[in-house]
Design an enzyme around this catalytic site. Sequence first.
Site, short mmCIF file in Angstrom:
data_model
loop_
_atom_site.label_atom_id
_atom_site.label_comp_id
_atom_site.label_asym_id
_atom_site.label_seq_id
_atom_site.Cartn_x
_atom_site.Cartn_y
_atom_site.Cartn_z
N GLY A 164 6.57 4.55 8.37
CA GLY A 164 5.70 5.72 8.42
C GLY A 164 5.86 6.43 9.75
O GLY A 164 6.85 6.25 10.44
N SER A 165 4.85 7.20 10.10
CA SER A 165 4.96 8.00 11.31
C SER A 165 4.61 7.17 12.55
O SER A 165 3.94 6.14 12.45
CB SER A 165 4.01 9.19 11.22
OG SER A 165 2.69 8.72 11.11
N THR A 166 5.05 7.63 13.68
CA THR A 166 4.76 6.95 14.94
C THR A 166 3.25 6.92 15.18
O THR A 166 2.71 5.91 15.64
CB THR A 166 5.50 7.69 16.08
OG1 THR A 166 6.90 7.67 15.76
CG2 THR A 166 5.28 7.01 17.42
N GLU A 213 9.17 15.72 15.50
CA GLU A 213 9.71 15.52 14.15
C GLU A 213 9.08 16.55 13.21
O GLU A 213 7.86 16.54 13.00
CB GLU A 213 9.37 14.09 13.67
CG GLU A 213 10.02 13.75 12.35
CD GLU A 213 9.65 12.34 11.88
OE1 GLU A 213 8.47 11.97 11.97
OE2 GLU A 213 10.55 11.62 11.40
N LYS A 223 0.87 -1.18 0.00
CA LYS A 223 0.00 0.00 0.00
C LYS A 223 0.91 1.23 0.00
O LYS A 223 1.44 1.63 1.03
CB LYS A 223 -0.88 -0.02 1.26
CG LYS A 223 -2.22 0.66 1.11
CD LYS A 223 -2.15 2.14 0.78
CE LYS A 223 -1.94 3.01 1.98
NZ LYS A 223 -1.69 4.43 1.62
N GLY A 244 1.85 4.15 13.34
CA GLY A 244 2.23 2.91 14.04
C GLY A 244 1.25 2.61 15.17
O GLY A 244 0.83 1.47 15.35
P1 NAD Z 1 2.36 8.25 7.44
O1 NAD Z 1 2.46 7.47 8.69
O2 NAD Z 1 1.38 9.35 7.38
O3 NAD Z 1 1.97 7.27 6.22
C1 NAD Z 1 2.72 6.11 5.97
C2 NAD Z 1 1.81 5.12 5.29
O4 NAD Z 1 0.83 4.67 6.22
C3 NAD Z 1 1.03 5.67 4.10
O5 NAD Z 1 0.96 4.70 3.08
C4 NAD Z 1 -0.33 5.92 4.69
O6 NAD Z 1 -1.37 5.93 3.74
C5 NAD Z 1 -0.46 4.74 5.64
N1 NAD Z 1 -1.44 4.91 6.71
C6 NAD Z 1 -1.75 6.03 7.39
N2 NAD Z 1 -2.70 5.77 8.31
C7 NAD Z 1 -3.00 4.45 8.21
C8 NAD Z 1 -3.89 3.58 8.89
N3 NAD Z 1 -4.67 4.02 9.86
N4 NAD Z 1 -3.91 2.29 8.53
C9 NAD Z 1 -3.11 1.82 7.55
N5 NAD Z 1 -2.25 2.60 6.87
C10 NAD Z 1 -2.18 3.90 7.20
O7 NAD Z 1 3.81 8.71 7.12
P2 NAD Z 1 4.29 9.61 5.90
O8 NAD Z 1 3.84 11.01 6.16
O9 NAD Z 1 3.90 8.98 4.60
O10 NAD Z 1 5.86 9.48 6.04
C11 NAD Z 1 6.57 10.23 6.93
C12 NAD Z 1 6.86 9.49 8.20
O11 NAD Z 1 7.49 8.25 7.90
C13 NAD Z 1 7.82 10.21 9.10
O12 NAD Z 1 7.43 10.12 10.43
C14 NAD Z 1 9.13 9.49 8.87
O13 NAD Z 1 10.06 9.61 9.90
C15 NAD Z 1 8.67 8.11 8.67
N6 NAD Z 1 9.68 7.32 7.95
C16 NAD Z 1 10.38 6.37 8.62
C17 NAD Z 1 11.36 5.63 7.98
C18 NAD Z 1 12.13 4.58 8.72
O14 NAD Z 1 12.69 3.69 8.07
N7 NAD Z 1 12.19 4.60 10.03
C19 NAD Z 1 11.63 5.88 6.63
C20 NAD Z 1 10.90 6.85 5.97
C21 NAD Z 1 9.92 7.56 6.65
#
Ligand code: NAD
Length: 477
Positions: free
Chosen positions: A226-228, A385, A174, A231
């Site tokens: 993705g973001s905390t 962040e 996704k 998570g």
């Molecule tokens: P995000 O958490 O908003 O989205 C990440 C993904 O999760 C997207 O595909 C989004 O559609 C999906 N998502 C969001 N809510 C969801 C839910 N309730 N259920 C299922 N899927 C859901 O993050 P972002 O804005 O796309 O990316 C930025 C964040 O990612 C930052 O916090 C960054 O630090 C982190 N990041 C971490 C790493 C790592 O390896 N640690 C690498 C790159 C980015």
Amino acid sequence: MMEYRNLIGGRLVPSADGRTLDSVNPATGEVWARVPASGRADAEAAVAAARAALPAWSAMPALGRAHFLRQVAAVFAEHAEELATIETRDNGRILRDTLKRDLPGMRFLWELAAGQVLDAVRGDTVILGPDSLGLTRREPYGVALAVIPWNSPISTFSAKAAFALAAGNTVIVKPAEQASASVLRLGELLADVLPPGVLNLVSGMGEDVGEALVRHRGVNKISLTGSTQTGVAITQAAGIKPLTFELGGKSPNIVFPDADLDAATQGVTVNSIYTGNAGQVCVAGSRILIHRSIWEEMLERISAAAAGLVLGDPLDLATTMGPIVSAGQYERVASYLEIAEKEGARLVFGGRTGAEVVPGLPGGYWVAPTLYTVTDNTLRICQEEIFGPVAVALPFESDEEALALANDSDYGLAAGVWTRDLARAHRFVRDLECGTVWVNTFRQMPPGLPFGGVKDSGYGHDAVLEYTREKAAIINL
Ligand code: NAD
């Protein structure tokens, strides 16, 4: 206008109800592509396709799977430039990074995964007694879901899919709603390379198709980058499914007076927070800790390095810093400039946003490289962040103080240490609370080494064994 489709069961299909999302070029603000806005029905179809493909894929001899993974590696080799260009147009990550750094690594990563297939089927034998044998078997989980962010879609896609497939899982990916195009284009290229249903791609909103997939009982393993906050949402929705979380960070970059200050200057600015996707990388060195004795000198050096950045069209190879990915993210980063002012941070350079930053591209989402100095690490700009080209510098007097400041964070993803003192370097490697420590380098993530976080930065990492579970057998002879 480009139109991309999902990949489900080996077929390229629009979303079930025909809805689409616009993909915006962040350097111009123009819509350049449309991607499926998938929903529950598409999630159902993807899970059904992945489950249908699972028996044959997981039962295939490991070396047979390796053969397919090598073919994927060949696709990366052949289409590197095209994929890099799509990704740069879609998320603004500079072509220098996508073309010269990310894509060449992808070919290697898929070949590496092909070389690790046997690790996923290797077990232990334990002699429990003269007539009693213990065995372990590694098995794939089943259907693995990869939820990926927008900042480097191809890399995060590969880090998850390659190892999950190597271990014998079928996969659903996704991609993020802000930047799905490069992954969906890859779907077109891979539709005939992998058996139908082994890899499925569905784009759409996280709270829509993302959540439907996370909740689905036909999904057996989830890996999120993705973001905390996401998570936490996934933890609550997933039920009892094994999770791998690579989340956010607020990584410290610590500069000691004995360091090679030329290298450190490059490391804390260019390679870390500004050129590194305009700070939109999870490992961005957003807190620069500088020893008091070199405080003024380093601020001058960092200012000079930042002044040499070339902001502009990310598709131009001369550009060294691109835009913020989306209007929403732009508003968020801009809001932190106001927060910094309210918190009394001293602006060293930058602090500007909008068309004046890159006048030639007035529709783009521009934030100038920005540095603040503060002395209080509890401020929001030190703890939250920002995910943009905004760094904060703090002075320290001793190793103990530097370590305490570095670890005073809810996050624990990565850290940089700049010193020529070997003993100090090893002490910091030992004592920093994070997943990766770079000594006299930064943002190097070679495949083959684990990459993950501690605390709110997540746990686990994308490697072949992470996509397997162990079963024990006790055999009485
Ligand atoms: P995000 O958490 O908003 O989205 C990440 C993904 O999760 C997207 O595909 C989004 O559609 C999906 N998502 C969001 N809510 C969801 C839910 N309730 N259920 C299922 N899927 C859901 O993050 P972002 O804005 O796309 O990316 C930025 C964040 O990612 C930052 O916090 C960054 O630090 C982190 N990041 C971490 C790493 C790592 O390896 N640690 C690498 C790159 C980015």
